[in-house]
Design an enzyme around this catalytic site. Structure first.
Site, mmCIF file in Angstrom:
data_model
loop_
_atom_site.group_PDB
_atom_site.id
_atom_site.type_symbol
_atom_site.label_atom_id
_atom_site.label_comp_id
_atom_site.label_asym_id
_atom_site.label_seq_id
_atom_site.Cartn_x
_atom_site.Cartn_y
_atom_site.Cartn_z
ATOM 1 N N SER A 90 17.965 -2.501 22.984
ATOM 2 C CA SER A 90 17.332 -3.091 21.802
ATOM 3 C C SER A 90 18.184 -4.226 21.247
ATOM 4 C CB SER A 90 17.015 -2.060 20.723
ATOM 5 O OG SER A 90 16.085 -2.628 19.819
ATOM 6 N N HIS A 97 25.549 -9.895 9.915
ATOM 7 C CA HIS A 97 25.442 -11.018 8.985
ATOM 8 C C HIS A 97 26.643 -10.895 8.052
ATOM 9 C CE1 HIS A 97 21.304 -11.578 10.357
ATOM 10 N NE2 HIS A 97 21.202 -10.259 10.248
ATOM 11 N N CYS A 156 17.061 2.189 21.860
ATOM 12 C CA CYS A 156 15.977 3.040 22.329
ATOM 13 C C CYS A 156 16.515 3.954 23.419
ATOM 14 C CB CYS A 156 14.843 2.191 22.900
ATOM 15 S SG CYS A 156 14.095 1.099 21.686
#
Length: 150
Positions: free
Chosen positions: A63, A68, A83
């Site tokens: 995935s 940030h 996943c």
């Protein structure tokens, strides 16, 4: 439906300005986390903001992982979604914490695709018959009262 994936979001507070603003440092941290957490890196993308801050994204076969950073606030927002059972997002988070050394963290675990049992997915409609009974009872009382008045 069974759980499709594990999604961990982490708010890291009290991180060093220098670490959060150092693109090479963050890239090394993410690459290490991907490798140690048994994930498969497909692509890596980043953007360095001016005067400070950056966003980095690791596209994984399982995935994704993203960071940030807000160096002026000493804050990093981390997102790890995997996943299947192959990857270990908890291990990746632990490694990133070791690199960024936050004073405080807030971790949220989300089970993606977990809708519970089928009955949990059906809308719950609550119907109350009490108001209808009151109307019927009140109407009968009024009729009884009026018939006695004669």
């Amino acid at each position: 439906m069974k759980v499709i994936g594990k999604h961990i979001t982490v708010d890291m507070y009290g991180c060093s300005f220098e670490r959060l603003d150092d693109l090479e440092f963050v890239k090394t941290a993410m690459h290490t986390a991907v490798r140690e957490a048994n994930m498969t890196l497909l692509d890596f993308s980043y953007y360095k903001f001016e005067p400070q801050g950056l966003t980095a994204l690791a596209l994984l076969a399982e995935s994704h992982m993203s960071i940030h950073t807000y160096p002026e606030l000493g804050y990093a927002a981390v997102d790890v979604f995997t996943c299947g059972d192959h990857g270990r997002p908890d291990k990746a988070v632990s490694i990133l914490k070791n690199f960024l050394k936050p004073e405080k963290t807030k971790i949220t675990n989300i089970k993606r695709g977990d809708f519970g049992s089928e009955s949990d997915m059906k809308p719950k409609i609550k119907v109350s018959m009490t108001p209808l009974r009151r109307v019927r009872t009140t109407g009968a009382r009024v009729l009884s009262f009026l018939s006695r008045a004669k």
